[in-house]
Design an enzyme around this catalytic site. Structure first.
Site, PDB file in Angstrom:
ATOM      1  N   TYR A 158      -9.928 -17.404   2.710  1.00 46.67           N
ATOM      2  CA  TYR A 158      -8.884 -17.589   3.330  1.00 46.67           C
ATOM      3  C   TYR A 158      -8.895 -16.292   4.960  1.00 46.67           C
ATOM      4  O   TYR A 158      -8.145 -16.648   6.124  1.00 46.67           O
ATOM      5  CB  TYR A 158      -7.384 -16.767   3.159  1.00 46.67           C
ATOM      6  CG  TYR A 158      -6.850 -16.019   2.390  1.00 46.67           C
ATOM      7  CD1 TYR A 158      -7.024 -14.181   3.363  1.00 46.67           C
ATOM      8  CD2 TYR A 158      -5.892 -16.101   1.770  1.00 46.67           C
ATOM      9  CE1 TYR A 158      -6.957 -13.157   1.766  1.00 46.67           C
ATOM     10  CE2 TYR A 158      -5.724 -14.266   0.135  1.00 46.67           C
ATOM     11  CZ  TYR A 158      -6.529 -13.719   1.670  1.00 46.67           C
ATOM     12  OH  TYR A 158      -6.053 -12.224   0.159  1.00 46.67           O
ATOM     13  N   LYS A 173      -9.845  -9.503   5.787  1.00 44.77           N
ATOM     14  CA  LYS A 173     -11.082 -10.022   4.150  1.00 44.77           C
ATOM     15  C   LYS A 173     -12.033 -10.465   5.887  1.00 44.77           C
ATOM     16  O   LYS A 173     -13.085 -10.949   6.224  1.00 44.77           O
ATOM     17  CB  LYS A 173     -11.157 -11.097   3.950  1.00 44.77           C
ATOM     18  CG  LYS A 173      -9.958 -10.507   2.893  1.00 44.77           C
ATOM     19  CD  LYS A 173     -10.777  -9.852   1.635  1.00 44.77           C
ATOM     20  CE  LYS A 173      -9.796  -9.826   0.284  1.00 44.77           C
ATOM     21  NZ  LYS A 173     -10.797  -8.125  -0.175  1.00 44.77           N
TER      22      LYS A 173
HETATM   23  C1  HXC Z   1       6.672  -6.454   1.633  1.00 47.36           C
HETATM   24  C2  HXC Z   1       5.837  -4.665   0.804  1.00 47.36           C
HETATM   25  C3  HXC Z   1       5.189  -4.983  -0.296  1.00 47.36           C
HETATM   26  C4  HXC Z   1       5.807  -6.351  -1.331  1.00 47.36           C
HETATM   27  C5  HXC Z   1       4.942  -2.689  -0.677  1.00 47.36           C
HETATM   28  N1  HXC Z   1       4.669  -3.101   0.503  1.00 47.36           N
HETATM   29  N2  HXC Z   1       4.621  -3.800  -1.175  1.00 47.36           N
HETATM   30  N3  HXC Z   1       6.411  -4.981   1.201  1.00 47.36           N
HETATM   31  N4  HXC Z   1       6.183  -6.806   0.191  1.00 47.36           N
HETATM   32  N5  HXC Z   1       5.180  -6.639  -2.344  1.00 47.36           N
HETATM   33  C6  HXC Z   1       5.142  -1.907   1.618  1.00 47.36           C
HETATM   34  C7  HXC Z   1       6.308  -1.517   1.434  1.00 47.36           C
HETATM   35  O1  HXC Z   1       7.516  -1.406   1.548  1.00 47.36           O
HETATM   36  C8  HXC Z   1       5.531   0.200   1.902  1.00 47.36           C
HETATM   37  O2  HXC Z   1       6.570  -0.175   3.853  1.00 47.36           O
HETATM   38  C9  HXC Z   1       4.275  -0.152   2.410  1.00 47.36           C
HETATM   39  O3  HXC Z   1       3.910  -1.164   2.080  1.00 47.36           O
HETATM   40  C10 HXC Z   1       3.552   0.768   1.648  1.00 47.36           C
HETATM   41  O4  HXC Z   1       3.842   0.749   0.025  1.00 47.36           O
HETATM   42  P1  HXC Z   1       3.133   1.799  -0.570  1.00 47.36           P
HETATM   43  O5  HXC Z   1       4.096   1.229  -1.835  1.00 47.36           O
HETATM   44  O6  HXC Z   1       3.423   2.957  -0.923  1.00 47.36           O
HETATM   45  O7  HXC Z   1       2.170   1.859  -0.822  1.00 47.36           O
HETATM   46  P2  HXC Z   1       0.606   1.974  -1.363  1.00 47.36           P
HETATM   47  O8  HXC Z   1       0.887   3.163  -2.981  1.00 47.36           O
HETATM   48  O9  HXC Z   1       0.035   2.928  -0.645  1.00 47.36           O
HETATM   49  O10 HXC Z   1       0.250   0.129  -2.421  1.00 47.36           O
HETATM   50  C11 HXC Z   1      -0.808  -0.099  -1.603  1.00 47.36           C
HETATM   51  C12 HXC Z   1       0.261  -1.483  -1.695  1.00 47.36           C
HETATM   52  C13 HXC Z   1      -0.434  -2.540  -3.610  1.00 47.36           C
HETATM   53  C14 HXC Z   1      -1.458  -3.106  -1.310  1.00 47.36           C
HETATM   54  C15 HXC Z   1       0.954  -1.993  -1.644  1.00 47.36           C
HETATM   55  O11 HXC Z   1       0.425  -3.230  -4.411  1.00 47.36           O
HETATM   56  C16 HXC Z   1      -1.409  -1.832  -4.016  1.00 47.36           C
HETATM   57  O12 HXC Z   1      -1.339  -0.898  -4.953  1.00 47.36           O
HETATM   58  N6  HXC Z   1      -1.789  -2.663  -4.650  1.00 47.36           N
HETATM   59  C17 HXC Z   1      -3.566  -2.530  -4.901  1.00 47.36           C
HETATM   60  C18 HXC Z   1      -4.057  -4.017  -6.394  1.00 47.36           C
HETATM   61  C19 HXC Z   1      -3.546  -5.157  -5.924  1.00 47.36           C
HETATM   62  O13 HXC Z   1      -3.434  -5.372  -5.433  1.00 47.36           O
HETATM   63  N7  HXC Z   1      -4.733  -6.267  -6.215  1.00 47.36           N
HETATM   64  C20 HXC Z   1      -4.345  -7.597  -5.930  1.00 47.36           C
HETATM   65  C21 HXC Z   1      -6.014  -8.195  -5.026  1.00 47.36           C
HETATM   66  S1  HXC Z   1      -5.909  -9.602  -4.977  1.00 47.36           S
HETATM   67  P3  HXC Z   1       7.529   0.547   3.761  1.00 47.36           P
HETATM   68  O14 HXC Z   1       7.813   0.163   5.486  1.00 47.36           O
HETATM   69  O15 HXC Z   1       8.332  -0.101   3.224  1.00 47.36           O
HETATM   70  O16 HXC Z   1       7.285   2.307   3.769  1.00 47.36           O
HETATM   71  C22 HXC Z   1      -6.657  -9.967  -3.925  1.00 47.36           C
HETATM   72  C23 HXC Z   1      -7.072 -11.779  -3.160  1.00 47.36           C
HETATM   73  C24 HXC Z   1      -6.269 -13.057  -3.400  1.00 47.36           C
HETATM   74  O17 HXC Z   1      -6.883  -8.749  -3.011  1.00 47.36           O
HETATM   75  C25 HXC Z   1      -6.816 -13.967  -3.001  1.00 47.36           C
HETATM   76  C26 HXC Z   1      -5.816 -15.023  -4.132  1.00 47.36           C
HETATM   77  C27 HXC Z   1      -6.363 -16.174  -3.381  1.00 47.36           C
HETATM   78  P1  NAP Z   2      -7.681  -5.975  -9.370  1.00 49.50           P
HETATM   79  O1  NAP Z   2      -7.509  -6.013 -10.101  1.00 49.50           O
HETATM   80  O2  NAP Z   2      -5.283  -5.414  -8.462  1.00 49.50           O
HETATM   81  O3  NAP Z   2      -8.675  -4.765  -8.201  1.00 49.50           O
HETATM   82  C1  NAP Z   2      -8.070  -3.874  -7.421  1.00 49.50           C
HETATM   83  C2  NAP Z   2      -8.798  -2.852  -6.920  1.00 49.50           C
HETATM   84  O4  NAP Z   2      -8.567  -2.144  -6.291  1.00 49.50           O
HETATM   85  C3  NAP Z   2      -7.873  -1.818  -8.542  1.00 49.50           C
HETATM   86  O5  NAP Z   2      -8.797  -1.399  -9.472  1.00 49.50           O
HETATM   87  C4  NAP Z   2      -7.922  -0.475  -7.892  1.00 49.50           C
HETATM   88  O6  NAP Z   2      -7.263   0.114  -8.596  1.00 49.50           O
HETATM   89  C5  NAP Z   2      -8.332  -0.477  -6.378  1.00 49.50           C
HETATM   90  N1  NAP Z   2      -7.571  -0.177  -5.268  1.00 49.50           N
HETATM   91  C6  NAP Z   2      -6.725  -0.528  -5.234  1.00 49.50           C
HETATM   92  N2  NAP Z   2      -6.425   0.484  -4.328  1.00 49.50           N
HETATM   93  C7  NAP Z   2      -6.984   1.707  -3.391  1.00 49.50           C
HETATM   94  C8  NAP Z   2      -7.524   2.562  -2.682  1.00 49.50           C
HETATM   95  N3  NAP Z   2      -6.563   2.538  -2.179  1.00 49.50           N
HETATM   96  N4  NAP Z   2      -8.619   3.220  -3.385  1.00 49.50           N
HETATM   97  C9  NAP Z   2      -9.170   2.837  -3.919  1.00 49.50           C
HETATM   98  N5  NAP Z   2      -8.974   1.896  -5.074  1.00 49.50           N
HETATM   99  C10 NAP Z   2      -8.109   1.538  -4.464  1.00 49.50           C
HETATM  100  O7  NAP Z   2      -7.510  -7.097  -8.183  1.00 49.50           O
HETATM  101  P2  NAP Z   2      -8.604  -7.876  -8.309  1.00 49.50           P
HETATM  102  O8  NAP Z   2      -7.875  -9.743  -8.285  1.00 49.50           O
HETATM  103  O9  NAP Z   2      -9.618  -7.480  -9.583  1.00 49.50           O
HETATM  104  O10 NAP Z   2      -9.320  -8.025  -6.918  1.00 49.50           O
HETATM  105  C11 NAP Z   2     -10.897  -7.409  -7.077  1.00 49.50           C
HETATM  106  C12 NAP Z   2     -11.420  -8.390  -5.463  1.00 49.50           C
HETATM  107  O11 NAP Z   2     -11.565  -9.866  -5.710  1.00 49.50           O
HETATM  108  C13 NAP Z   2     -10.600  -7.788  -4.368  1.00 49.50           C
HETATM  109  O12 NAP Z   2     -11.238  -7.251  -2.955  1.00 49.50           O
HETATM  110  C14 NAP Z   2      -9.698  -8.794  -4.202  1.00 49.50           C
HETATM  111  O13 NAP Z   2      -9.099  -9.008  -2.858  1.00 49.50           O
HETATM  112  C15 NAP Z   2     -10.707 -10.304  -4.416  1.00 49.50           C
HETATM  113  N6  NAP Z   2     -10.258 -11.361  -4.354  1.00 49.50           N
HETATM  114  C16 NAP Z   2      -9.302 -11.055  -5.577  1.00 49.50           C
HETATM  115  C17 NAP Z   2      -8.931 -13.069  -5.855  1.00 49.50           C
HETATM  116  C18 NAP Z   2      -7.794 -12.838  -7.260  1.00 49.50           C
HETATM  117  O14 NAP Z   2      -7.160 -14.472  -7.334  1.00 49.50           O
HETATM  118  N7  NAP Z   2      -7.684 -11.820  -7.622  1.00 49.50           N
HETATM  119  C19 NAP Z   2      -9.090 -13.814  -5.074  1.00 49.50           C
HETATM  120  C20 NAP Z   2     -10.565 -13.572  -3.870  1.00 49.50           C
HETATM  121  C21 NAP Z   2     -10.504 -12.073  -3.895  1.00 49.50           C
HETATM  122  P3  NAP Z   2      -6.325   1.647  -8.485  1.00 49.50           P
HETATM  123  O15 NAP Z   2      -5.065   1.238  -8.374  1.00 49.50           O
HETATM  124  O16 NAP Z   2      -6.756   2.765  -9.565  1.00 49.50           O
HETATM  125  O17 NAP Z   2      -7.268   2.493  -7.136  1.00 49.50           O
END
Ligand code: HXC
Ligand code: NAP
Length: 280
Positions: A158, A173
């Protein structure tokens, strides 16, 4: 060192093919980052995983101790430039050089753009776009000085198709993809290559929790992929290792898509289903 049959993504590679190399994998304790780290370690690299939660590092550290792999873990937040600088300094101090940086850490969730708060936007842009730049710069400097190194950035398709519900992640991205090509052109002549991998959907706890919280959504996503299923993290990790291996030594600024054909056009007439021609 024996090639380890327990790590599928390491199988196509010669045992020890990453020996002597130091690799840093952000987000290397979970999901794709974990599988890439396991693969690199199984093939002989010294691997440093780095992310916020020490809990996320435990499984790989335990496995490494059991299998005799060299794995280290550091806690840091990729959004905090001082912590990125400290991480790079610590790794260089211990190892003298870094050969591979995998910018894999990401944050994501689905939220309509009109409801996305500034903090939510900043959280994802900070992790994905700022974090990738900070790590690339801090690890890039010593690589450039040495005239050797490579980076792999994990993006998503995307970045160029866009996708409703993830304006923060898609924008970030897209920036990382532009960064990949820019740095590849800027640093290639100085021995540092930069490439990307764009996976389609694969199962990880982070993605499942944030992107496909229920079976129905998951099935809908599967249905949009011509191959009809999610990837496994291993299948994506294997292509990451391929991009990092000597087989890809002449690749620079490239983005390898590993998505079962998911991003391709499905056609106006058939929505991806077989075209039936009515007789008569
Ligand atoms: C709306 C949200 C939300 C949600 C968080 N926020 N989750 N808003 N919907 N579901 C908002 C919060 O309300 C807050 O805003 C702000 O985001 C920051 O939230 P925090 O919880 O304080 O953030 P933080 O602790 O820094 O956590 C970061 C995060 C969290 C991104 C929000 O989800 C995370 O740590 N994710 C890591 C794992 C992850 O996401 N993995 C997926 C990767 S897959 P306000 O204004 O309320 O204060 C990928 C690609 C997939 O990337 C592609 C598929 C094809
Ligand atoms: P995931 O397991 O949730 O991995 C995300 C990792 O990022 C976690 O290990 C997390 O570790 C680390 N991370 C998040 N916030 C961070 C921060 N602020 N500082 C340092 N580390 C941080 O998800 P995943 O699906 O394997 O994703 C891996 C990669 O693939 C990502 O770049 C994602 O965008 C990409 N991707 C995933 C998909 C999918 O379908 N899953 C599709 C396309 C692309 P901590 O929580 O310990 O910080």
């Amino acid at each position: 060192m024996q090639n380890d049959e327990a790590v599928p993504c390491a199988q196509p590679f010669r045992a020890g093919s990453f020996e002597g190399q130091v690799a840093v994998v952000t987000g290397g304790g979970t999901g794709l980052g974990l599988e890439v780290s396991r693969g690199l370690a199984a093939l002989g690299a010294k691997v440093v995983i780095a992310s916020r939660s020490g809990e996320h590092h435990k499984a790989l550290l335990d496995e490494a101790a059991e299998r005799g792999w060299h794995v280290e873990a550091e806690t840091f937040d990729v959004r905090e430039v001082a912590q990125v600088t400290a991480l790079a300094a610590a790794v260089l101090e211990r190892h003298g050089a870094v050969d591979i940086l995998v910018n894999n850490a990401a944050g994501n969730f689905v939220c309509p753009a009109e409801r996305l708060s500034e903090r939510a936007w900043r959280a994802v842009l900070g992790i994905v776009l700022d974090g990738t730049f900070y790590c690339s710069r801090e690890f890039g400097r010593p690589m450039l000085k040495r005239g050797q190194g490579q980076m792999l950035n994990i993006v998503a398709t995307y970045a160029w198709t866009g996708m409703p519900g993830v304006v923060h992640s898609a924008s970030a991205k897209a920036g990382v993809l532009a960064m990949t090509r820019t740095l590849a052109a800027e640093w290639g002549s100085r021995g540092v290559r930069v490439n990307a991998v764009a996976p389609g959907p694969f199962e990880s706890r982070g993605a499942a929790a944030n992107l496909w919280p229920d079976e129905e959504v998951r099935r809908r996503i599967e249905g949009s992929v011509p191959l009809g299923r999610f990837a496994t993290a291993d299948e994506v990790a294997m292509q990451c290792l391929w991009m990092l291996s000597p087989a890809s030594a002449y690749m620079n600024g490239e983005c390898l898509v590993v998505d079962g054909g998911g991003w391709l056009g499905k056609g106006m007439w058939n929505d991806g289903r077989p075209i039936e021609r009515k007789k008569g």
